[in-house]
Design a protein around this motif. Sequence first.
Motif, PDB file in Angstrom:
ATOM      1  N   ALA A  32       2.026 -17.441  12.851  1.00  0.00           N
ATOM      2  CA  ALA A  32       1.493 -18.214  11.724  1.00  0.00           C
ATOM      3  C   ALA A  32       0.952 -17.300  10.621  1.00  0.00           C
ATOM      4  N   PHE A  33       0.705 -16.038  10.956  1.00  0.00           N
ATOM      5  CA  PHE A  33       0.136 -15.101   9.986  1.00  0.00           C
ATOM      6  C   PHE A  33       1.060 -13.898   9.756  1.00  0.00           C
ATOM      7  N   TRP A  34       2.366 -14.105   9.920  1.00  0.00           N
ATOM      8  CA  TRP A  34       3.275 -12.966   9.845  1.00  0.00           C
ATOM      9  C   TRP A  34       3.305 -12.334   8.457  1.00  0.00           C
ATOM     10  N   GLN A  35       3.094 -13.120   7.402  1.00  0.00           N
ATOM     11  CA  GLN A  35       3.162 -12.555   6.057  1.00  0.00           C
ATOM     12  C   GLN A  35       2.033 -11.558   5.769  1.00  0.00           C
ATOM     13  N   PRO A  36       0.760 -11.902   6.009  1.00  0.00           N
ATOM     14  CA  PRO A  36      -0.283 -10.882   5.806  1.00  0.00           C
ATOM     15  C   PRO A  36      -0.153  -9.709   6.773  1.00  0.00           C
ATOM     16  N   LEU A  37       0.327  -9.964   7.979  1.00  0.00           N
ATOM     17  CA  LEU A  37       0.535  -8.870   8.929  1.00  0.00           C
ATOM     18  C   LEU A  37       1.626  -7.929   8.428  1.00  0.00           C
ATOM     19  N   LEU A  38       2.701  -8.494   7.899  1.00  0.00           N
ATOM     20  CA  LEU A  38       3.786  -7.666   7.366  1.00  0.00           C
ATOM     21  C   LEU A  38       3.325  -6.893   6.134  1.00  0.00           C
ATOM     22  N   SER A  39       2.526  -7.531   5.293  1.00  0.00           N
ATOM     23  CA  SER A  39       1.995  -6.842   4.111  1.00  0.00           C
ATOM     24  C   SER A  39       1.154  -5.635   4.522  1.00  0.00           C
ATOM     25  N   PHE A  40       0.376  -5.792   5.594  1.00  0.00           N
ATOM     26  CA  PHE A  40      -0.422  -4.677   6.109  1.00  0.00           C
ATOM     27  C   PHE A  40       0.472  -3.563   6.634  1.00  0.00           C
ATOM     28  N   MET A  41       1.568  -3.928   7.287  1.00  0.00           N
ATOM     29  CA  MET A  41       2.461  -2.935   7.872  1.00  0.00           C
ATOM     30  C   MET A  41       3.233  -2.149   6.823  1.00  0.00           C
ATOM     31  N   ILE A  42       3.622  -2.790   5.742  1.00  0.00           N
ATOM     32  CA  ILE A  42       4.441  -2.090   4.739  1.00  0.00           C
ATOM     33  C   ILE A  42       3.602  -1.443   3.646  1.00  0.00           C
ATOM     34  N   ALA A  43       2.282  -1.611   3.705  1.00  0.00           N
ATOM     35  CA  ALA A  43       1.419  -1.010   2.678  1.00  0.00           C
ATOM     36  C   ALA A  43       1.597   0.504   2.574  1.00  0.00           C
ATOM     37  N   PRO A  44       1.664   1.269   3.684  1.00  0.00           N
ATOM     38  CA  PRO A  44       1.866   2.720   3.553  1.00  0.00           C
ATOM     39  C   PRO A  44       3.199   3.074   2.905  1.00  0.00           C
ATOM     40  N   LEU A  45       4.239   2.278   3.165  1.00  0.00           N
ATOM     41  CA  LEU A  45       5.544   2.544   2.556  1.00  0.00           C
ATOM     42  C   LEU A  45       5.527   2.251   1.067  1.00  0.00           C
ATOM     43  N   LYS A  46       4.968   1.110   0.679  1.00  0.00           N
ATOM     44  CA  LYS A  46       4.928   0.753  -0.740  1.00  0.00           C
ATOM     45  C   LYS A  46       4.108   1.749  -1.554  1.00  0.00           C
ATOM     46  N   ALA A  47       3.109   2.363  -0.909  1.00  0.00           N
ATOM     47  CA  ALA A  47       2.255   3.308  -1.614  1.00  0.00           C
ATOM     48  C   ALA A  47       3.000   4.565  -2.030  1.00  0.00           C
ATOM     49  N   VAL A  48       4.092   4.893  -1.333  1.00  0.00           N
ATOM     50  CA  VAL A  48       4.823   6.130  -1.641  1.00  0.00           C
ATOM     51  C   VAL A  48       6.172   5.864  -2.298  1.00  0.00           C
ATOM     52  N   LEU A  49       6.556   4.602  -2.460  1.00  0.00           N
ATOM     53  CA  LEU A  49       7.826   4.303  -3.112  1.00  0.00           C
ATOM     54  C   LEU A  49       7.742   4.620  -4.604  1.00  0.00           C
ATOM     55  N   PRO A  50       8.751   5.254  -5.166  1.00  0.00           N
ATOM     56  CA  PRO A  50       8.734   5.536  -6.610  1.00  0.00           C
ATOM     57  C   PRO A  50       8.890   4.263  -7.432  1.00  0.00           C
ATOM     58  N   GLU A  51       8.554   4.347  -8.691  1.00  0.00           N
ATOM     59  CA  GLU A  51       8.658   3.189  -9.584  1.00  0.00           C
ATOM     60  C   GLU A  51      10.110   2.728  -9.659  1.00  0.00           C
ATOM     61  N   GLY A  52      10.282   1.429  -9.564  1.00  0.00           N
ATOM     62  CA  GLY A  52      11.622   0.863  -9.591  1.00  0.00           C
ATOM     63  C   GLY A  52      12.200   0.602  -8.218  1.00  0.00           C
ATOM     64  N   SER A  53      11.542   1.087  -7.184  1.00  0.00           N
ATOM     65  CA  SER A  53      12.006   0.869  -5.813  1.00  0.00           C
ATOM     66  C   SER A  53      11.218  -0.265  -5.176  1.00  0.00           C
ATOM     67  N   ASN A  54      11.806  -0.871  -4.182  1.00  0.00           N
ATOM     68  CA  ASN A  54      11.126  -1.953  -3.469  1.00  0.00           C
ATOM     69  C   ASN A  54      11.745  -2.095  -2.091  1.00  0.00           C
ATOM     70  N   VAL A  55      11.062  -2.821  -1.231  1.00  0.00           N
ATOM     71  CA  VAL A  55      11.575  -3.099   0.105  1.00  0.00           C
ATOM     72  C   VAL A  55      12.506  -4.294   0.015  1.00  0.00           C
ATOM     73  N   ILE A  56      13.684  -4.195   0.654  1.00  0.00           N
ATOM     74  CA  ILE A  56      14.694  -5.244   0.537  1.00  0.00           C
ATOM     75  C   ILE A  56      15.122  -5.702   1.926  1.00  0.00           C
ATOM     76  N   PHE A  57      15.935  -6.779   1.974  1.00  0.00           N
ATOM     77  CA  PHE A  57      16.625  -7.148   3.204  1.00  0.00           C
ATOM     78  C   PHE A  57      18.101  -7.280   2.892  1.00  0.00           C
ATOM     79  N   THR A  58      18.928  -6.892   3.870  1.00  0.00           N
ATOM     80  CA  THR A  58      20.372  -6.822   3.646  1.00  0.00           C
ATOM     81  C   THR A  58      21.144  -7.895   4.394  1.00  0.00           C
ATOM     82  N   GLY A  59      20.476  -8.644   5.235  1.00  0.00           N
ATOM     83  CA  GLY A  59      21.135  -9.727   5.958  1.00  0.00           C
ATOM     84  C   GLY A  59      20.372 -11.022   5.791  1.00  0.00           C
TER      85      GLY A  59
END
Length: 253
Positions: A32-59
């Motif tokens: 029921a709380f997967w979205q805030p949990l996922l936001s917490f998990m990807i925070a370290p990745l988003k912090a180092v992504l260069p401008e113009g990049s983002n996390v995507i899904f391919t399927g």
Amino acid sequence: MFDELKPHLAELRKRLGISLIVVLVMFLCCFAFWQPLLSFMIAPLKAVLPEGSNVIFTGVQEPFFTAMKVAFFAGFILSLPVIFWQFWLFVAPGLYDNEKKLVVPFVLAATLMFLIGASFCYYVVVPLAFAFLVAFGSALFTALPSIGEYVGFFTKFIVGFGLSFEMPVVIFFFAKLGLVDDQGLKEFFRYAIVIIFTVAGILTPPDVLSQFLMAGPLLILYGISILVAKAVNPYQAPDTSEEKNDDDENKED
């Protein structure tokens, strides 16, 4: 022989069943709380992504299965005290009465060390490792990491560090049972270095930085484990006085 194993297998099935039920209940609560949990998990990745990049899904199915992975991982973390408790109950019949009383310290220490290892990984290792990996090819490529791959990689990383930090707890109880002592751990140190770097190479990304970030703390924990074993089950040199007396008596004869 199989008849002798039946009670142990039945007990193991019972403990695994209870642990699985608790994990499933926690999984349903965390979903029921997967979205805030996922936001917490990807925070370290988003912090180092260069401008113009983002996390995507391919399927098309990737977001749903990723949400399930996130919920299951969170449910597993929340279930750790029960899992450790069930593990202790499984091995308890083979312990002495005074050792059975250590269940609460074991559960607390095992859970705490796992969380310390996971926190060290999240706040120190993951930011450094992903900053290096993302920056490595940024001059030629645009970083568009897949959310499914990242979550799988992240959970493997966290669990690896969490389990690795259990070393002092495991050594404490092995020493308490008389299976290891400080001298044996000291003599095994050269082999431990090889094993630690091998495990770090398997559990971390294929870069030297991540491997050293895991191997370094593990070497420190191994040193702490030696001190733990020395406090619990110190090495006692064999008493040679009796052998010497026997030799003297043999010479007199």
